[in-house]
Design a protein around this motif. Structure first.
Motif, PDB file in Angstrom:
ATOM      1  N   MET A  49       0.851  -1.190   0.000  1.00  0.00           N
ATOM      2  CA  MET A  49       0.000   0.000   0.000  1.00  0.00           C
ATOM      3  C   MET A  49       0.889   1.244   0.000  1.00  0.00           C
ATOM      4  SD  MET A  49      -2.866   1.165   2.771  1.00  0.00           S
ATOM      5  CE  MET A  49      -3.864  -0.272   2.411  1.00  0.00           C
ATOM      6  N   ALA A  50       0.549   2.182  -0.898  1.00  0.00           N
ATOM      7  CA  ALA A  50       1.349   3.402  -0.989  1.00  0.00           C
ATOM      8  C   ALA A  50       1.172   4.267   0.249  1.00  0.00           C
ATOM      9  CB  ALA A  50       0.944   4.192  -2.235  1.00  0.00           C
ATOM     10  N   ARG A  51       2.238   4.921   0.656  1.00  0.00           N
ATOM     11  CA  ARG A  51       2.188   5.783   1.823  1.00  0.00           C
ATOM     12  C   ARG A  51       1.468   7.087   1.502  1.00  0.00           C
ATOM     13  NH1 ARG A  51       7.184   7.481   4.576  1.00  0.00           N
ATOM     14  NH2 ARG A  51       8.219   7.594   2.545  1.00  0.00           N
ATOM     15  N   ASP A  52       1.022   7.772   2.557  1.00  0.00           N
ATOM     16  CA  ASP A  52       0.366   9.065   2.412  1.00  0.00           C
ATOM     17  C   ASP A  52       1.336  10.034   1.729  1.00  0.00           C
ATOM     18  OD1 ASP A  52      -0.439  11.816   3.066  1.00  0.00           O
ATOM     19  OD2 ASP A  52      -1.920  10.881   4.357  1.00  0.00           O
ATOM     20  N   PRO A  53       0.911  10.664   0.601  1.00  0.00           N
ATOM     21  CA  PRO A  53       1.826  11.545  -0.131  1.00  0.00           C
ATOM     22  C   PRO A  53       2.320  12.728   0.704  1.00  0.00           C
ATOM     23  CG  PRO A  53      -0.428  11.763  -0.934  1.00  0.00           C
ATOM     24  CD  PRO A  53      -0.401  10.574  -0.051  1.00  0.00           C
ATOM     25  N   TYR A  54       1.514  13.198   1.647  1.00  0.00           N
ATOM     26  CA  TYR A  54       1.966  14.286   2.516  1.00  0.00           C
ATOM     27  C   TYR A  54       3.147  13.811   3.376  1.00  0.00           C
ATOM     28  CZ  TYR A  54      -2.290  16.903   1.358  1.00  0.00           C
ATOM     29  OH  TYR A  54      -3.271  17.591   0.700  1.00  0.00           O
ATOM     30  N   ASP A  55       3.078  12.577   3.853  1.00  0.00           N
ATOM     31  CA  ASP A  55       4.180  12.037   4.654  1.00  0.00           C
ATOM     32  C   ASP A  55       5.416  11.810   3.797  1.00  0.00           C
ATOM     33  OD1 ASP A  55       2.548  12.037   6.870  1.00  0.00           O
ATOM     34  OD2 ASP A  55       1.957   9.935   6.669  1.00  0.00           O
ATOM     35  N   VAL A  56       5.199  11.360   2.559  1.00  0.00           N
ATOM     36  CA  VAL A  56       6.338  11.086   1.676  1.00  0.00           C
ATOM     37  C   VAL A  56       7.119  12.370   1.391  1.00  0.00           C
ATOM     38  CG1 VAL A  56       7.008  10.340  -0.628  1.00  0.00           C
ATOM     39  CG2 VAL A  56       5.232   9.094   0.620  1.00  0.00           C
ATOM     40  N   ILE A  57       6.402  13.467   1.109  1.00  0.00           N
ATOM     41  CA  ILE A  57       7.075  14.737   0.815  1.00  0.00           C
ATOM     42  C   ILE A  57       7.504  15.440   2.090  1.00  0.00           C
ATOM     43  CG2 ILE A  57       6.753  17.021  -0.245  1.00  0.00           C
ATOM     44  CD1 ILE A  57       4.945  15.733  -2.283  1.00  0.00           C
ATOM     45  N   GLY A  58       6.787  15.176   3.198  1.00  0.00           N
ATOM     46  CA  GLY A  58       7.151  15.775   4.473  1.00  0.00           C
ATOM     47  C   GLY A  58       6.528  17.133   4.698  1.00  0.00           C
ATOM     48  N   VAL A  59       5.241  17.276   4.371  1.00  0.00           N
ATOM     49  CA  VAL A  59       4.529  18.531   4.577  1.00  0.00           C
ATOM     50  C   VAL A  59       3.205  18.262   5.278  1.00  0.00           C
ATOM     51  CG1 VAL A  59       5.556  19.698   2.576  1.00  0.00           C
ATOM     52  CG2 VAL A  59       3.437  18.384   2.298  1.00  0.00           C
ATOM     53  N   ALA A  60       2.652  19.317   5.862  1.00  0.00           N
ATOM     54  CA  ALA A  60       1.345  19.206   6.496  1.00  0.00           C
ATOM     55  C   ALA A  60       0.252  19.243   5.428  1.00  0.00           C
ATOM     56  CB  ALA A  60       1.142  20.349   7.492  1.00  0.00           C
ATOM     57  N   ARG A  61      -0.915  18.740   5.770  1.00  0.00           N
ATOM     58  CA  ARG A  61      -2.029  18.753   4.816  1.00  0.00           C
ATOM     59  C   ARG A  61      -2.465  20.168   4.456  1.00  0.00           C
ATOM     60  NH1 ARG A  61      -5.014  14.199   3.772  1.00  0.00           N
ATOM     61  NH2 ARG A  61      -4.178  12.283   4.686  1.00  0.00           N
ATOM     62  N   SER A  62      -2.147  21.130   5.333  1.00  0.00           N
ATOM     63  CA  SER A  62      -2.520  22.518   5.063  1.00  0.00           C
ATOM     64  C   SER A  62      -1.485  23.246   4.227  1.00  0.00           C
ATOM     65  CB  SER A  62      -2.702  23.260   6.400  1.00  0.00           C
ATOM     66  OG  SER A  62      -1.498  23.210   7.173  1.00  0.00           O
ATOM     67  N   ALA A  63      -0.432  22.561   3.797  1.00  0.00           N
ATOM     68  CA  ALA A  63       0.661  23.207   3.055  1.00  0.00           C
ATOM     69  C   ALA A  63       0.154  23.780   1.734  1.00  0.00           C
ATOM     70  CB  ALA A  63       1.783  22.205   2.802  1.00  0.00           C
ATOM     71  N   SER A  64       0.730  24.925   1.359  1.00  0.00           N
ATOM     72  CA  SER A  64       0.372  25.541   0.083  1.00  0.00           C
ATOM     73  C   SER A  64       1.091  24.822  -1.051  1.00  0.00           C
ATOM     74  CB  SER A  64       0.777  27.020   0.082  1.00  0.00           C
ATOM     75  OG  SER A  64       2.185  27.149   0.137  1.00  0.00           O
ATOM     76  N   ALA A  65       0.688  25.142  -2.291  1.00  0.00           N
ATOM     77  CA  ALA A  65       1.316  24.514  -3.455  1.00  0.00           C
ATOM     78  C   ALA A  65       2.801  24.855  -3.520  1.00  0.00           C
ATOM     79  CB  ALA A  65       0.607  24.966  -4.740  1.00  0.00           C
ATOM     80  N   ASP A  66       3.151  26.098  -3.171  1.00  0.00           N
ATOM     81  CA  ASP A  66       4.562  26.498  -3.187  1.00  0.00           C
ATOM     82  C   ASP A  66       5.351  25.758  -2.113  1.00  0.00           C
ATOM     83  OD1 ASP A  66       4.222  28.211  -5.293  1.00  0.00           O
ATOM     84  OD2 ASP A  66       3.947  29.998  -4.054  1.00  0.00           O
ATOM     85  N   GLU A  67       4.754  25.559  -0.947  1.00  0.00           N
ATOM     86  CA  GLU A  67       5.444  24.828   0.123  1.00  0.00           C
ATOM     87  C   GLU A  67       5.676  23.375  -0.277  1.00  0.00           C
ATOM     88  OE1 GLU A  67       3.888  27.209   4.120  1.00  0.00           O
ATOM     89  OE2 GLU A  67       2.674  25.605   3.261  1.00  0.00           O
ATOM     90  N   ILE A  68       4.704  22.792  -0.944  1.00  0.00           N
ATOM     91  CA  ILE A  68       4.852  21.412  -1.410  1.00  0.00           C
ATOM     92  C   ILE A  68       5.962  21.319  -2.451  1.00  0.00           C
ATOM     93  CG2 ILE A  68       3.712  19.570  -2.711  1.00  0.00           C
ATOM     94  CD1 ILE A  68       1.102  20.367  -1.341  1.00  0.00           C
TER      95      ILE A  68
END
Length: 336
Positions: A1-20
């Motif tokens: 099962m693929a991991r949560d993409p937010y965890d993979v990149i290391g950002v919060a769910r509230s992160a903006s597109a630029d932060e991602i």
């Protein structure tokens, strides 16, 4: 099962597109296979990071994921169903109802012929039945089963949810120069479909690419699996890859080694002229910057190691060797 993409990149769910984007670039630099040539799992981690960014950088896909409509691989999934204790009083108005006020089994009947679909509205598209994928997930959850597994139906019969399509993995052989320079390769999938696959410049042995929805089809509307293509780079008679660098053994004549010379050496871009100083020993290595494999972090280098090739035996050569032997001072193996 693929991991949560937010965890993979290391950002919060509230992160903006630029932060991602900033977090992705920082992590991509650290996880890039070129920066981890001795890590066999570097390619998989980098691919996981790319897949996560592909999902979160697409505004529509990100909203679908946040709402629970698709999973971390971008595949549809059932996000929930109002009416099962979803905040409404049991037995009151709307109890056991979907998001539009209809009951969950409103458009289905159960009898000797199995599931029969009616014409009422459900929690799927307005005015139509729910996706079959969602429906099977509902029943699987009710009976304590899992996706693709078996469970006991509340109607007394064994229920088996049809499986999702399986992922497939295939290996293609790519000539060394085609992988180094970049090329297009024709791939025949297990389904018989032919696909032209773009091989990026600098592709190395073991590189894996994902073709979404090109795996085996699911049953009764379940999602289609993915196809994973693994590149097997064929060896080259002269070049050998060392990370993003290349290594090459270059034969030279005895007179070129003694007197010095200008010799031609092959590279990925064609031949270049290499200057040998007088009295060049066999095994001496010359570095040609930027003549290695292409890479996002900058092209590697080409390391050329010269190997002296003796001429055919002759009286003159033997006489010359005897003179060298008489005049030689010291043992070339001293210090070993």
């Amino acid at each position: 099962m693929a991991r949560d993409p937010y965890d993979v990149i290391g950002v919060a769910r509230s992160a903006s597109a630029d932060e991602i984007k900033r977090a992705f670039r920082k992590k991509a630099k650290a996880l890039h296979p070129d920066a981890n040539p001795n890590d066999p799992k570097a390619q998989d981690r980098f691919a996981e990071l790319n897949n996560a960014y592909e999902l979160l950088s697409d505004a529509d896909k990100r909203r679908q994921f946040d709402r629970g409509e698709i999973d971390a691989e971008g595949k549809p999934r059932f996000a929930g169903f109002e009416g099962f204790g979803g905040g409404r009083p049991r037995g009151g108005p709307g109890a056991g109802a979907g998001p539009h006020g209809e009951t969950i089994f409103e458009t289905f009947s159960f009898g000797r012929d199995g599931f029969q679909r009616g014409g009422g509205r459900t929690g799927g598209q307005p005015g139509g039945p729910p996706p079959m994928d969602d429906f099977f997930d509902i029943l699987s959850g009710m009976t304590g089963g899992t996706k693709g597994g078996r469970g006991r139906s509340p109607f007394g019969d064994d229920f088996s949810a049809p499986p999702s399509g399986e992922d497939v993995t295939l290996t293609i052989k790519v000539p060394f120069l085609d992988a180094a320079r970049g090329s297009t390769q024709r791939v025949v999938l297990p389904t018989g479909e032919s696909v032209d696959l773009k091989i990026p410049p600098g592709t190395r042995d073991g590189h894996r690419m994902r073709l979404r929805g090109k795996g085996k089809p699911g049953s009764l509307g379940r999602p289609t699996g993915d196809a994973y293509v693994v590149v097997a780079v064929e060896p080259h008679p002269a070049f050998k890859a060392d990370g993003k660098d290349l290594r090459l053994d270059l034969p030279i004549a005895l007179d070129e080694a003694i007197l010095g010379a200008k010799v031609r050496a092959p590279t990925l871009d064609g031949e270049v002229e290499l200057t040998l100083p007088a009295m060049t020993s066999s095994g001496k290595t010359f570095r040609l910057r930027g003549k290695g494999l292409p890479a996002d972090s900058g092209a590697g280098d080409l390391y050329v190691t010269v190997r002296i090739v003796l001429p055919e035996a002759s009286a003159d050569l033997e006489g010359f060797a005897r003179i060298l032997k008489e005049r030689r001072k010291g043992d070339p193996r001293d210090g070993l």
